[in-house]
Every structure is written in structure tokens, then in C-alpha cells.
Design a protein around this motif. Structure first.
Motif, PDB file in Angstrom:
ATOM      1  N   LEU A   1       0.830  -1.206   0.000  1.00 18.08           N
ATOM      2  CA  LEU A   1       0.000   0.000   0.000  1.00 18.08           C
ATOM      3  C   LEU A   1       0.867   1.260   0.000  1.00 18.08           C
ATOM      4  N   ASP A   2       1.977   1.219   0.735  1.00 18.48           N
ATOM      5  CA  ASP A   2       2.802   2.415   0.886  1.00 18.48           C
ATOM      6  C   ASP A   2       3.544   2.805  -0.383  1.00 18.48           C
ATOM      7  N   VAL A   3       3.618   1.875  -1.352  1.00 16.83           N
ATOM      8  CA  VAL A   3       4.220   2.230  -2.633  1.00 16.83           C
ATOM      9  C   VAL A   3       3.326   3.211  -3.384  1.00 16.83           C
TER      10      VAL A   3
ATOM     11  N   THR B   1       6.687   0.776  11.431  1.00 23.04           N
ATOM     12  CA  THR B   1       5.670   1.550  12.150  1.00 23.04           C
ATOM     13  C   THR B   1       6.254   2.843  12.701  1.00 23.04           C
ATOM     14  N   VAL B   2       7.431   2.749  13.334  1.00 23.60           N
ATOM     15  CA  VAL B   2       8.078   3.943  13.889  1.00 23.60           C
ATOM     16  C   VAL B   2       8.433   4.927  12.785  1.00 23.60           C
ATOM     17  N   LEU B   3       8.925   4.418  11.661  1.00 22.37           N
ATOM     18  CA  LEU B   3       9.317   5.303  10.563  1.00 22.37           C
ATOM     19  C   LEU B   3       8.098   5.889   9.850  1.00 22.37           C
ATOM     20  N   SER B   4       6.966   5.187   9.871  1.00 24.32           N
ATOM     21  CA  SER B   4       5.732   5.781   9.359  1.00 24.32           C
ATOM     22  C   SER B   4       5.339   6.988  10.203  1.00 24.32           C
ATOM     23  N   LEU B   5       5.500   6.855  11.521  1.00 26.14           N
ATOM     24  CA  LEU B   5       5.237   7.985  12.410  1.00 26.14           C
ATOM     25  C   LEU B   5       6.194   9.133  12.115  1.00 26.14           C
ATOM     26  N   ALA B   6       7.470   8.804  11.908  1.00 23.36           N
ATOM     27  CA  ALA B   6       8.461   9.837  11.600  1.00 23.36           C
ATOM     28  C   ALA B   6       8.131  10.540  10.288  1.00 23.36           C
ATOM     29  N   CYS B   7       7.695   9.776   9.270  1.00 23.13           N
ATOM     30  CA  CYS B   7       7.304  10.392   7.997  1.00 23.13           C
ATOM     31  C   CYS B   7       6.127  11.343   8.201  1.00 23.13           C
ATOM     32  N   GLY B   8       5.145  10.902   8.996  1.00 22.64           N
ATOM     33  CA  GLY B   8       3.962  11.729   9.230  1.00 22.64           C
ATOM     34  C   GLY B   8       4.249  13.004   9.986  1.00 22.64           C
ATOM     35  N   LEU B   9       5.341  13.014  10.765  1.00 25.31           N
ATOM     36  CA  LEU B   9       5.693  14.190  11.566  1.00 25.31           C
ATOM     37  C   LEU B   9       6.854  14.972  10.968  1.00 25.31           C
ATOM     38  N   ALA B  10       7.333  14.587   9.794  1.00 22.35           N
ATOM     39  CA  ALA B  10       8.507  15.227   9.189  1.00 22.35           C
ATOM     40  C   ALA B  10       8.275  16.727   9.005  1.00 22.35           C
TER      41      ALA B  10
ATOM     42  N   VAL C   1      12.349  12.626   3.006  1.00 20.99           N
ATOM     43  CA  VAL C   1      13.040  11.751   2.050  1.00 20.99           C
ATOM     44  C   VAL C   1      13.875  10.705   2.787  1.00 20.99           C
ATOM     45  N   GLY C   2      14.627  11.151   3.807  1.00 19.97           N
ATOM     46  CA  GLY C   2      15.450  10.220   4.570  1.00 19.97           C
ATOM     47  C   GLY C   2      14.623   9.164   5.278  1.00 19.97           C
ATOM     48  N   PHE C   3      13.519   9.580   5.876  1.00 18.18           N
ATOM     49  CA  PHE C   3      12.649   8.620   6.559  1.00 18.18           C
ATOM     50  C   PHE C   3      12.033   7.630   5.572  1.00 18.18           C
ATOM     51  N   ARG C   4      11.748   8.079   4.359  1.00 20.32           N
ATOM     52  CA  ARG C   4      11.168   7.177   3.359  1.00 20.32           C
ATOM     53  C   ARG C   4      12.169   6.087   2.957  1.00 20.32           C
ATOM     54  N   PHE C   5      13.441   6.455   2.804  1.00 20.12           N
ATOM     55  CA  PHE C   5      14.457   5.452   2.508  1.00 20.12           C
ATOM     56  C   PHE C   5      14.514   4.407   3.623  1.00 20.12           C
ATOM     57  N   LEU C   6      14.501   4.857   4.858  1.00 18.86           N
ATOM     58  CA  LEU C   6      14.577   3.938   5.997  1.00 18.86           C
ATOM     59  C   LEU C   6      13.301   3.114   6.125  1.00 18.86           C
ATOM     60  N   GLN C   7      12.158   3.712   5.808  1.00 19.94           N
ATOM     61  CA  GLN C   7      10.892   2.986   5.856  1.00 19.94           C
ATOM     62  C   GLN C   7      10.905   1.821   4.863  1.00 19.94           C
TER      63      GLN C   7
ATOM     64  N   VAL D   1      -1.512   9.932   5.278  1.00 21.53           N
ATOM     65  CA  VAL D   1      -1.193   8.763   4.463  1.00 21.53           C
ATOM     66  C   VAL D   1      -0.062   7.948   5.095  1.00 21.53           C
ATOM     67  N   PHE D   2       0.729   8.577   5.957  1.00 19.23           N
ATOM     68  CA  PHE D   2       1.758   7.851   6.700  1.00 19.23           C
ATOM     69  C   PHE D   2       1.270   7.449   8.088  1.00 19.23           C
ATOM     70  N   LEU D   3       0.564   8.343   8.740  1.00 19.63           N
ATOM     71  CA  LEU D   3       0.133   8.085  10.119  1.00 19.63           C
ATOM     72  C   LEU D   3      -0.880   6.952  10.205  1.00 19.63           C
ATOM     73  N   VAL D   4      -1.583   6.646   9.106  1.00 19.43           N
ATOM     74  CA  VAL D   4      -2.564   5.552   9.134  1.00 19.43           C
ATOM     75  C   VAL D   4      -1.896   4.212   9.437  1.00 19.43           C
ATOM     76  N   ASN D   5      -0.596   4.095   9.126  1.00 17.87           N
ATOM     77  CA  ASN D   5       0.122   2.845   9.404  1.00 17.87           C
ATOM     78  C   ASN D   5       0.364   2.618  10.892  1.00 17.87           C
ATOM     79  N   VAL D   6       0.387   3.693  11.670  1.00 19.40           N
ATOM     80  CA  VAL D   6       0.826   3.583  13.072  1.00 19.40           C
ATOM     81  C   VAL D   6      -0.130   2.724  13.911  1.00 19.40           C
ATOM     82  N   PRO D   7      -1.440   3.001  13.947  1.00 17.24           N
ATOM     83  CA  PRO D   7      -2.319   2.125  14.746  1.00 17.24           C
ATOM     84  C   PRO D   7      -2.379   0.697  14.212  1.00 17.24           C
ATOM     85  N   ILE D   8      -2.290   0.534  12.884  1.00 18.46           N
ATOM     86  CA  ILE D   8      -2.317  -0.819  12.320  1.00 18.46           C
ATOM     87  C   ILE D   8      -1.066  -1.579  12.737  1.00 18.46           C
TER      88      ILE D   8
END
Length: 442
Positions: A4-6, A66-75, A82-88, A150-157
Motif C-alpha cells: 500500500l505504501d508504494v 511503524t516507527v518510521l511511518s510515524l516519523a514520515c507523518g511528523l517530518a 526523504v530520509g525517513f522514506r528510505f529507511l521505511q 497517508v503515513f500516520l494511518v500505518n501507526v495504529p495498524i
């Protein structure tokens, strides 16, 4: 979540540009950074599961994702995002291959085939849900978060899965241990990286010279990888891609087919989405929902093919590709939309629903001990094939649309190209169907 994240980010790009004042290159890397590390590290992620335990690596990758999805949402700005997306993408590459490995280790016979059918349906659904969910979340603008949802939705899941996983997933067998094959990793990773990057960025940047140099360098690294792997095997080591795995009956033709099916599928979704939001003027949410018949037909085949007589299982694979090829050829004439167009997407999804049969037949003779290597190889090929499909057929579509000023006109050439790809896939599927090797799919 990984599939989904692609796609979920694509429909949020205009909002990101306005909010972050992002450049075109920044937006490309927000999308491509995830795909690059995901494709490059999939085989390594599969091997790490074999070394340290699939359930353990699944939870590690899931926690990181999950943690990196949170980081992307708060970037706060473009380049941290961009950096968080590579790590995600790296987290996804560690998490995803463990699923297929656990299916192969935990199920046999009809149960394995059904599990792989569910797996294929989830992959197909993730692509379409990503597009629809992205449009829905951005349009809803929950709590004024805009594109961040679109990133934060991953965190609760992800959090829910981390709680449920230890209770529901089988415990790891004693990890095999061993080395990671660093020489193989250090040659395969740049080979994939140098191949994927110019394909992702090439069209937007006008196919610069460095992109062609990168593709040539990729071929050199791939040749070096083959040499390195042979030496590792000759010394009694365990290469990333074991020759023993490649010799498994039916695996190579299955890999050929599994490259062409997702390659055509991914480029079909990409070009059709542009057409739906172009000449047909649909919203992102409407264009995502337009693929529901396609995914429903895909799932119908993937979840029910075992009901057919066993002697038919291999034979329906070439038929599925032929049906998809016929559907693709009709893309241009029916590009005006309406019920006929919706039914056409269902025909294509019905034909490509044989992907779950391909995976089952291709993996049925792979020993459980080699499950990680085979799953990592298949997932990498599936990911790269989508990049190749979008880069080639997507470029054909965009070029035709720009020259004619009409996405409907562009659909004609795209449909014939997709039909040719599906027809080429029938060559591999015929080989796969003819390989009896003393066993039948169950």
C-alpha cells in the motif's frame, strides 16, 4: 501496508508540494526512496529471517516500519521526509519476505496453496487500496493533518499487529545461523540500486547520460555478483541466491512469469489511473474505486482455483495470461469509460489471478530450508518488474499523451504494449505447465 505504501503517497503529492514547498526532485525521491531500498534489500531481508528467525525479523521489520511511518507523518520538511522514506523501505524489506517464508514453513498441500492465494489477493488489493485510501485520507483532511495521514494511518495498524503477532504467529524453529554472504550483498545491492534508480527517475529528468551509465554499471555488478556467488558456493558457503534453489523444478519459468505478470499489472494501474484522472476527469478516490472489479476478479481466481480438478491447475496458467493479453488489447477501444471499461478491468484481473497458481507451482519443489531464498528472489523480481513496467510502458503512455494531448489516444498504444507483455508471459507459463517432474499441484 508495505505494498500500500508504494502507491498511497502518489495522490498526496500536490498537497505535499504546497505544504512543504518541495521541489520536483524532492517529490520524486519521496516516492522513489521507499521503492529503491525496498527493492534493493528484499533478498537480504529474507536471508536475515533465515539466519535469526522469521518471526523475530518480521516483528523487527514491522516495528521499524511503524516507527518510521510515524516519523514520515511528523517530518518538518522535505529532506527529513526523504530520509525517513528510505529507511521505511528498509523496514518493509525486512518485514515482507518473512510472510512468504512463514507460509512455506507453516503450511503444506492445499493449505499452502490457499495461503499463497490469500497472499496474492492481498498484494493486488494493496495496490488499489493504496490509491483509493490516499485520495480518501487527503480529501478528509483529518484533524487538519492533510498529507500526513497517508503515513500516520500505518501507526495504529502496525501497533495492533505488534500486539497480535506474538500470539498468532508460529514460533521460530531453531535459527540456522551462518553468515550473511557480505560479498554477495556488496555486489547485488549496487546492481539493483544502479538499475532501479534511473528507471524511476529517468522520465522526469529526460533520461540523462548518467542514467544510461548507471544501467551499464548495473550489468557489470550483476556479472560480478554471479562470479562471487559461484565462488561462495564452491567454498562450501551459502550464497544469497543459491544455485540449489535455482535448480528447483519449475522455479525459473515461474520467476519469468512472475516478472511479466506484476510488470504488466503495475504499469496498467499506473497508466489507467492517469487516464481516469485525465480525459475521464475522475477524482483520486473515484479512480481508485474504479479498479474494484479488477481486484475482485483477481481475488476470485486466487482464492478458488483449487476447486478445479488437479490436472487443470497447471494448464489454466497459460489460459490466464492469454485472457489478460486479450483484455489489454481492448484497453484503447474501450477507453471512453462506462460499464464496458469496468468489465474490461475485471477480465484483466481474472486473467492475472493465476499469479497465485504460479507461485504455488513454482515453489512446490523448493525445500522448506530454502524457503527464505526463494521468497526473497520472487519478491525482488516482482518489485523490480513493476519498476521496469512503469518506466517503459509508463514512458510510452506519457509520451503519447503529451504528443496527442489526449490520455485516451495514449491508451491505444499502451494496450498493445501490455498485450505483448502478457503474450510473452505465456511462453514461460507453457514451460511451467509442461514441467511435470513427477508431481502435480495440490
Amino acid at each position: 501496508m508495505a505494498i500500500l505504501d508504494v502507491n498511497i503517497v502518489n495522490v498526496a503529492l500536490p498537497t505535499m508540494r504546497a505544504d512543504l514547498h518541495a521541489s520536483g526532485a524532492g517529490l520524486q525521491l519521496i516516492v522513489a526512496g521507499y521503492t529503491i531500498t525496498y527493492a534493493v534489500l528484499l533478498i537480504t531481508g529474507a536471508r536475515l529471517g533465515d539466519i535469526a528467525g522469521h518471526r523475530r525479523m518480521y516483528h523487527t521489520g514491522l516495528a521499524a516500519f511503524t516507527v518510521l511511518s510515524l516519523a514520515c507523518g511528523l517530518a518538518p520538511s522535505t529532506w527529513p521526509l526523504v530520509g525517513f522514506r528510505f529507511l521505511q523501505g528498509a523496514g518493509a524489506a525486512l518485514m515482507t519476505p518473512q510472510v512468504m517464508s512463514m507460509i512455506q514453513r507453516g503450511f503444506t498441500g492445499p493449505a499452502r496453496a490457499r495461503a499463497l492465494g490469500l497472499y496474492s489477493a492481498v498484494i493486488a488489493g494493496g495496490v488499489v487500496v493504496g490509491q483509493a485510501a490516499g485520495g480518501l485520507l487527503v480529501s478528509a483532511d483529518l484533524f487538519g493533518a492533510g498529507w500526513r495521514t497517508v503515513f500516520l494511518v500505518n501507526v495504529p495498524i502496525g501497533a495492533a499487529l505488534l500486539v497480535a503477532g506474538p500470539r498468532l504467529l508460529q514460533r521460530d524453529e531453531r535459527p540456522r545461523g551462518g553468515d550473511l554472504d557480505l560479498p554477495g550483498l556488496l555486489t547485488l545491492s549496487p546492481a539493483v540500486l544502479l538499475f532501479v534508480v534511473p528507471l524511476i527517475l529517468g522520465h522526469e529528468l529526460g533520461w540523462p547520460l548518467w542514467g544510461w551509465i548507471s544501467l551499464v554499471a548495473s550489468a557489470a555488478f550483476l556479472a560480478a555478483f554471479v562470479v562471487v556467488e559461484r565462488r561462495v558456493a564452491a567454498r562450501g558457503g551459502r550464497p544469497l541466491v543459491s544455485p540449489r534453489v535455482l535448480r528447483a523444478p519449475g522455479l525459473l519459468p515461474a520467476c519469468g512469469a512472475i516478472m511479466l505478470a506484476p510488470g504488466s499489472w503495475g504499469s496498467f494501474l499506473f497508466t489507467t489511473t492517469l487516464h481516469l484522472q485525465g480525459d475521464l476527469r475522475m477524482s483520486p478516490l473515484e479512480s481508485g474505486l474504479a479498479f474494484v472489479p479488477c481486484v475482485a476478479a483477481f481475488a476470485l481466481v486466487g482464492l478458488n482455483w483449487q476447486r478445479l480438478p488437479a490436472r487443470w491447475h497447471r494448464r489454466v496458467i497459460p489460459a490466464g495470461f492469454a485472457i489478460a493479453a486479450a483484455g489489454y488489447v481492448c484497453v484503447g477501444p474501450l477507453a471512453g469509460g462506462g460499464v464496458a471499461y469496468e468489465l474490461l478491468t475485471a477480465v484483466i484481473g481474472f486473467g492475472l489471478g493465476v499469479m497465485s497458481i504460479i507461485m504455488t507451482v513454482g515453489l512446490e519443489h523448493v525445500p522448506a530450508a530454502d524457503a527464505a531464498d526463494a521468497s526473497g528472489l520472487m519478491l525482488t523480481l516482482m518489485q523490480i518488474s513493476q519498476v521496469i513496467g512503469i518506466a517503459t510502458i509508463g514512458t510510452l503512455f506519457l509520451t503519447a499523451a503529451e504528443s496527442s494531448g489526449s490520455t485516451r489516444h495514449a491508451e491505444y498504444g499502451t494496450g498493445w504494449a501490455l498485450g505483448a507483455v502478457a503474450l510473452a508471459g505465456t511462453v514461460f507459463t507453457v514451460i511451467l505447465a509442461r514441467r511435470r517432474d513427477g508431481a502435480r499441484t495440490t
